[in-house]
Design a protein around this motif. Structure first.
Motif, PDB file in Angstrom:
ATOM      1  N   GLU A 200      59.432  84.389  56.631  1.00 40.33           N
ATOM      2  CA  GLU A 200      59.182  82.984  56.305  1.00 40.33           C
ATOM      3  C   GLU A 200      58.248  82.848  55.105  1.00 40.33           C
ATOM      4  O   GLU A 200      58.415  81.930  54.276  1.00 40.33           O
ATOM      5  N   GLN A 205      61.290  79.540  53.636  1.00 40.83           N
ATOM      6  CA  GLN A 205      62.199  78.864  54.562  1.00 40.83           C
ATOM      7  C   GLN A 205      61.783  79.161  56.004  1.00 40.83           C
ATOM      8  O   GLN A 205      61.413  80.288  56.335  1.00 40.83           O
ATOM      9  N   LYS A 206      61.885  78.153  56.862  1.00 35.49           N
ATOM     10  CA  LYS A 206      61.598  78.366  58.274  1.00 35.49           C
ATOM     11  C   LYS A 206      62.854  78.786  59.018  1.00 35.49           C
ATOM     12  O   LYS A 206      63.960  78.337  58.705  1.00 35.49           O
ATOM     13  N   THR A 208      65.151  78.413  62.061  1.00 36.97           N
ATOM     14  CA  THR A 208      65.422  77.295  62.961  1.00 36.97           C
ATOM     15  C   THR A 208      66.142  77.712  64.237  1.00 36.97           C
ATOM     16  O   THR A 208      66.055  77.038  65.258  1.00 36.97           O
ATOM     17  N   ALA A 234      66.396  77.381  57.732  1.00 37.61           N
ATOM     18  CA  ALA A 234      66.550  75.930  57.623  1.00 37.61           C
ATOM     19  C   ALA A 234      67.600  75.521  56.604  1.00 37.61           C
ATOM     20  O   ALA A 234      68.279  74.502  56.773  1.00 37.61           O
ATOM     21  N   ASN A 235      67.756  76.298  55.532  1.00 38.00           N
ATOM     22  CA  ASN A 235      68.727  75.939  54.497  1.00 38.00           C
ATOM     23  C   ASN A 235      70.126  76.475  54.802  1.00 38.00           C
ATOM     24  O   ASN A 235      71.030  76.355  53.981  1.00 38.00           O
ATOM     25  N   ASP A 363      67.347  77.367  69.748  1.00 40.76           N
ATOM     26  CA  ASP A 363      66.542  76.725  68.704  1.00 40.76           C
ATOM     27  C   ASP A 363      65.141  77.299  68.705  1.00 40.76           C
ATOM     28  O   ASP A 363      64.596  77.625  69.773  1.00 40.76           O
ATOM     29  N   ASP A 366      59.505  73.917  65.767  1.00 41.34           N
ATOM     30  CA  ASP A 366      58.488  73.926  64.719  1.00 41.34           C
ATOM     31  C   ASP A 366      57.123  74.189  65.315  1.00 41.34           C
ATOM     32  O   ASP A 366      56.853  73.850  66.458  1.00 41.34           O
TER      33      ASP A 366
END
Length: 366
Positions: A200, A205-206, A208, A234-235, A363, A366
């Motif tokens: 990360e 990017q995280k 997810t 995430a992207n 999932d 966050d």
């Protein structure tokens, strides 16, 4: 600096001391180095500090240091995981900032409690995700953020070790395979969380979603020692995280490879003074430590001219250097803190539970 843990026979305590003092901005002057008062006092010789400042317990240290004009300004926690929360809680209550070894705590619930305590206290807390301190890791982060490889498509991060391929023997091994001291995760909490944090950090990017397969390969072991995890960023980029402590012959082989639409970047912790950048036109660029092309994130944390290798201790020292800047009221945007620590514990908890339940893709909150 006051140290909690790191008594006789410890590995990571001396490493913290070397790293903290490298730039002469921090000095270890006191500590509760062991739960055994005699061993704590014996550690004073190891660290060459005043024996009167090697204390038997935390209340005694905090009271005595508060009464001194030259008392400690913060504490560094280098204990097994189950002592992270109690030690940090006591330090924050005493008005002292905290640097703690990773993972943040033994469990996610403890990490959430600690995050609340940090917010209430309004004091800095740093986490030694050491590999983010390497100058070239920071340069990779900067280049990816600037679009050097284009939109991220694939991340492969690996952390192989072999030192726990047999039943655990010795102080350093035994607590890491003990749920009462290590917490919910074994390999995933010891080194897998480093790999996760690095993925990360470098990509920006995280993660997810994840699909986790964790195993205790050594017979009778209560915690995982081998981890295979698929990641979704995430992207939309895909990722693979492999962490293992049963791969015979492997030492500390952390490696990350990031691929985008226009290129790729790869780096190895065991060869930390260069990384490879591939370009879509077929060119391959070798970027070396202290290279003239480095940006401020890397150049500002490089201590020697090119060709003079820097490594693990210098990277560790960069984390402490950032923490010292924060204590002076300066900005240190790359310092891992409570958010990164909590994020790591969320990853550990999610992967452990998902693997145990054979839950497939889940999932990652966050």
């Amino acid at each position: 600096m006051g140290m909690i843990g790191g008594g006789p026979g410890a590995f990571i305590g001396p490493v913290h001391r070397f790293a903290a003092e490298l730039d002469r901005e921090i000095e270890l002057v006191a500590g509760v180095f062991s739960s055994d008062p005699d061993r704590s006092r014996a550690a004073a010789g190891q660290y060459r500090i005043d024996p009167e400042r090697a204390y038997p317990d935390l209340p005694t240290m905090f009271a005595a240091e508060k009464a001194r004009a030259d008392g400690i300004d913060f504490v560094s926690i280098v204990t097994p995981n189950h002592n992270h929360l109690p030690s940090a809680r006591a330090a924050l209550a005493a008005g002292l900032p905290v640097m703690t070894d990773k993972p943040l705590t033994a469990t996610l619930a403890e990490a959430q409690e600690l995050a609340g305590l940090v917010a209430t206290a309004g004091l800095p807390l740093g986490v030694t995700f050491t590999y983010t301190g390497y100058p070239l890791v920071r340069e990779m982060k900067a280049r990816i953020a600037a679009g050097a490889i284009g939109p991220l498509r694939k991340v492969v991060v690996e952390y192989p070790q072999g030192w726990l391929s047999q039943p655990a023997e010795g102080k350093q091994a035994e607590w890491r395979v003990d749920p009462a001291r290590a917490g919910a995760g074994g390999c995933i909490g010891d080194i897998g969380v480093h790999a996760f944090n690095l993925s990360e950090f470098v990509t920006g990017q995280k993660v997810t979603r994840l699909l986790a397969d964790l195993a205790a390969v050594v017979p009778g072991r209560a915690l995982d020692d081998d981890c295979s995890i698929l990641l979704r960023f995430a992207n939309g980029a895909r990722g693979v995280l492999l962490a293992s402590q049963i791969e015979v012959g492997e030492l500390n082989g952390l490696r990350i490879r990031c691929y985008g639409e226009f290129g790729g970047i790869s780096w190895k912790q065991e060869e930390p003074n260069s990384f490879t950048q591939h370009h879509a036109d077929g060119r391959t660029e070798i970027v070396r430590a202290a290279d003239a092309s480095l940006g401020p994130w890397a150049a500002g944390r490089t201590r020697t001219p090119g060709g003079h290798p820097e490594g693990y201790l210098e990277a560790f020292a960069n984390i402490y250097r950032d923490f010292a800047a924060v204590l002076r009221g300066e900005d240190a945007p790359l310092l891992p803190g409570i958010a990164e620590g909590l994020r790591g514990m969320t990853f550990i908890d999610t992967a452990v539970r998902a693997s145990a339940a054979n839950a497939g893709w889940v999932d990652l909150a966050d």
